[in-house]
Design an enzyme around this catalytic site. Structure first.
Site, mmCIF file in Angstrom:
data_model
loop_
_atom_site.group_PDB
_atom_site.id
_atom_site.type_symbol
_atom_site.label_atom_id
_atom_site.label_comp_id
_atom_site.label_asym_id
_atom_site.label_seq_id
_atom_site.Cartn_x
_atom_site.Cartn_y
_atom_site.Cartn_z
ATOM 1 N N THR A 141 35.659 44.596 -10.703
ATOM 2 C CA THR A 141 36.972 45.160 -10.342
ATOM 3 C C THR A 141 37.270 46.288 -11.332
ATOM 4 O OG1 THR A 141 38.026 43.372 -11.558
ATOM 5 C CG2 THR A 141 37.915 43.157 -9.175
ATOM 6 N N LYS A 167 32.057 38.833 -13.611
ATOM 7 C CA LYS A 167 33.015 39.936 -13.758
ATOM 8 C C LYS A 167 34.218 39.452 -14.541
ATOM 9 C CE LYS A 167 36.342 40.679 -11.742
ATOM 10 N NZ LYS A 167 37.792 40.370 -11.973
ATOM 11 N N THR A 178 38.462 30.924 -16.043
ATOM 12 C CA THR A 178 38.431 32.394 -16.152
ATOM 13 C C THR A 178 37.346 33.082 -15.337
ATOM 14 O OG1 THR A 178 37.016 32.525 -18.091
ATOM 15 C CG2 THR A 178 39.392 32.460 -18.474
#
Ligand code: ADP
Ligand code: MG
Length: 699
Positions: A141, A167, A178
């Site tokens: 992202t 990512k 996470t």
């Protein structure tokens, strides 16, 4: 990168994001044991709701991950979209729907156009192979680089591999799994033990990363283990499980650090180690709180060895959580330099430590005297860019009718304060430049990629509208190379100069003056720029002589400019035309001669007494060394000359640098070398205080 047996990867663009890969597929050819850990956020995304209860499990075959859209908080449609993706992947791969897991990352609260992922299945299927790199790219992202890694272990005498793609970037806080990470391994292990090993690995790694303390709606770490390494299946705790878990921890640790180092806006990574804590929980809490403290992070950005903020954070956690910790007994060390100990500040060389804190990784060690538990946490600094990304980003997201989510590059969507600063700054420059000649050498990617061409044309027209007098000199290396190749001729370059024999010159001239020049003029005139195409032969614009290269090598029909017909150019400028010059000159014998466009731009700028000369190229600017050196933001002519002499500037950039020196010598005030691969760099360089490329000034 090594890929475990029986796994294949793909990553393609399906149109969730403009022009970027945005969907990845990871497939196991054999049914795999699967485990997963997920965000603790109750406002979690549909793919998390879907996958959470289906692992640990046997028989998994595939994971589909998309970026660009989080499929979070979109109502009941979210789970329907997950079901559609699972069904499409299952059908494409000939497996059961329950063998497919999905994960999503991107914008929250916008319905996922699942049909785009469904329609991308054939392309994904076709690409499937050892393309972990493409899959890693497709899940990014705001990450600035793809993240992947692999480990090899021996289990029960058999070699096994673990590979992760991951990512991170923003909305990253501990206390949860996470990020999105997919680990594939060919080890044979039961889902239950795999799940336990994963949870322990994650608690030491991903759960110890903090970028901004914000808990994501979408985080998940998935592991697929297909057993094709043919090790005796790990079904009991023991040495094999320990080896596997250690490799998994190591792999996750590397990914966690990569996430911290590449946090949104981050300029450096912070590693905090807390030792001597009464319990592991206390150690972890203090380490994480320190790595996540906005004040510690801001000090880190400023390379300020502000140990007071570290100790204050530890003391605050001890106070609020009731840890049996006495901060006065702590020893604090930054980059190996003791800064606090024995209950008092330690004398240290502040300036020297500040310099060491500019390194890309900073280590802080807090040695407590309250026990023997320890923990490590990772974070990053808090930079101006973090706020810029997150203040301006949200308002810039726009949804297209087909479901694509794009960033709106429009000043209207920036925050009011940013807009004011930007406009005030820009207008100041516009006033200063009015009536000045700016020569722009146009080449490289900016000449090839459609969107960059358009952005360049817009910039040139804008320059004219605000009162500058632009002159464009173009190269055309890629077009010329292609045309020569079609004729079966290979091009040879010496310092960015193409060796040109008399026989190939007519073709080169036709491509440059006929095709490239005319296309550029048309591109500009679609915006009513008043562009006029000229070759160096028109109006005897460029007189040239054969170039004697310093190597003594004969480069053929390659010349250097001896004289510019400036009256002709002045006449065009006076009548508000934009001259667009192709780099073909008149040789001493009256025939054509090819000239490097860098040289033409320099000679034209000097002849016209231009204030500005701008080179668009395919590197960020002049680098300290090529390819890995730092960008030189500002340098004097003298400094540039020394760097050329020292051999740090070579190839095409050397020729360009020599042309720059000639231009400065000829009276040009400032020369800019800009990255033409970024849109609107010309505007960004001219109309902001801190430009984007290299600036070379006279003295
Ligand atoms: P252009 O199309 O802009 O004329 P060139 O290929 O002729 O591009 O020149 C730029 C090239 O010079 C870079 O791509 C790089 O390969 C080379 N180069 C050599 N040294 C440096 C340096 N110190 N900084 C930047 N580029 C360099
Ligand atoms: Mg060149």
């Amino acid at each position: 990168m090594k890929i475990p047996k029986g796994f294949r990867y793909a990553g393609v663009a399906c149109g969730l994001k403009p022009q970027r890969r945005d969907v990845a597929l990871v497939v196991s050819d054999a049914p795999a044991a699967a485990a997963g850990v997920f965000t603790a956020n109750r406002a979690c995304a549909a793919p998390v709701l879907d996958a959470r209860d289906r692992v640990p499990a046997e028989g998994m075959r595939a994971v589909v991950v998309n970026s660009g859209n989080a499929n979070a908080l979109t109502g009941p449609a979210g789970l329907e979209d997950v079901a559609a993706i699972r069904a499409a992947a299952a059908q494409a791969l000939g497996v059961q729907k329950r063998a497919v897991l999905t994960a999503s990352t991107g914008v929250i609260g916008v319905r996922l156009p699942a049909h785009k992922i469904v329609e991308a299945m054939p392309a994904l299927l076709e690409q499937l192979g050892d393309h972990a790199d493409l899959a890693a790219e497709a899940i990014m992202t705001t990450d600035t680089r793809p993240k992947m890694t692999a480990r090899e272990v021996v289990l029960g005498g058999k070699a096994a591999t673990l590979t992760a793609i991951c990512k991170g970037s923003g909305m990253i806080a501990p206390q949860l799994a996470t990020v999105i990470c997919v680990v594939a391994t060919d080890a044979a292990v039961t889902p239950k033990l795999l799940q336990e090993a994963l949870q322990r690995a994650v608690s030491r790694t991903f759960n110890m990363v903090t970028v901004d303390g914000d808990m994501s709606t979408n985080d998940c770490v998935l592991v697929l283990a297909n057993g094709l390494a043919q090790n005796p299946r790990i079904a009991e705790p023991g040495p094999d499980l320990e080896v596997l878990e250690a490799a998994l921890s190591d792999l996750c640790g590397e990914m966690a650090r990569a996430i911290a180092a590449d946090g949104e806006g981050a300029t450096k990574m912070l590693e905090v180690v807390v030792t001597g804590a009464p319990t592991e929980e206390a150690a972890r809490d203090c380490a994480r709180a320190t790595a996540g403290s906005p004040l510690v992070k801001a000090a880190l950005f400023g390379s300020d060895p502000n140990w007071g903020r570290i100790l204050a954070t530890v003391g605050a956690r001890a106070g609020t959580r009731g840890w049996a910790i006495d901060p006065f007994q702590a020893r604090v060390t930054i980059q190996g330099v003791p800064v606090f100990g024995g209950g008092a500040p330690v004398d240290f060389d502040r300036e020297a430590l500040k310099i060491r804190m500019r390194e890309p990784r900073v280590d802080a060690l807090v040695e407590l005297a309250d026990g023997d538990a320890r923990a490590t946490a990772w974070g990053c600094d808090l930079s101006y860019d973090y706020v810029r990304i997150n203040a301006d980003y949200a308002s810039m997201i726009v949804q297209k009718p087909d479901g694509m989510v794009a960033k709106e590059e429009n000043v209207a969507s920036y925050s009011p304060a940013f807009k004011r600063t930007l406009l005030a700054e820009a207008l100041k420059y516009i006033a200063a430049f009015s009536g000045q000649v700016a020569v722009i050498k146009y080449g490289g990617a900016a000449m090839v990629k459609e969107s960059l061409k358009e952005a360049f044309a817009e910039d040139v027209v804008l320059l004219k509208r605000v009162g500058l007098k632009p002159v464009v000199v173009h190269g055309g290396a890629p077009e010329v190379t292609r045309a020569l190749e079609r004729e079966g001729q290979r091009s040879e370059f010496v310092d960015g100069l193409r060796i040109t024999d008399a026989a190939s010159l007519p073709l080169i001239e036709m491509v440059l003056s006929g095709k490239v020049n005319q296309e550029l003029v048309a591109l500009l005139n679609r915006r009513e720029a008043g562009a006029v195409g000229v070759s160096g032969k028109d109006g005897q614009l460029l007189r040239a002589k054969k170039l004697q290269h310093e190597s003594g090598r004969d480069l053929g029909q390659v010349g250097e400019v001896t004289e510019v017909n400036k009256d002709f150019l002045r006449m065009l400028l006076k009548s508000s035309y934009i001259p667009v010059i192709s780099p073909i000159g008149i040789g001493e014998d009256g025939g054509s001669i090819s000239i490097n466009a860098d040289d033409v731009a320099a000679a034209v700028a000097a002849a016209l007494g231009a204030k500005k000369l701008i080179y668009l190229t395919d590197v960020p600017g002049i680098l300290e060394s090529y390819p890995d050196g730092q960008l030189l933001r500002q340098l004097s002519a003298q400094d540039l000359a020394q760097r050329i002499a020292a051999g740090a500037i070579t190839g095409g950039m050397k020729y360009k640098a020599l042309a720059i020196l000639r231009a400065l010598d000829g009276g040009v005030e400032r020369v800019h070398v800009l990255d033409g691969r970024q849109p609107h760099t010309v505007i960004a360089e001219l109309f902001t205080d801190r430009g984007v490329g290299s600036l070379v000034y006279k003295q």
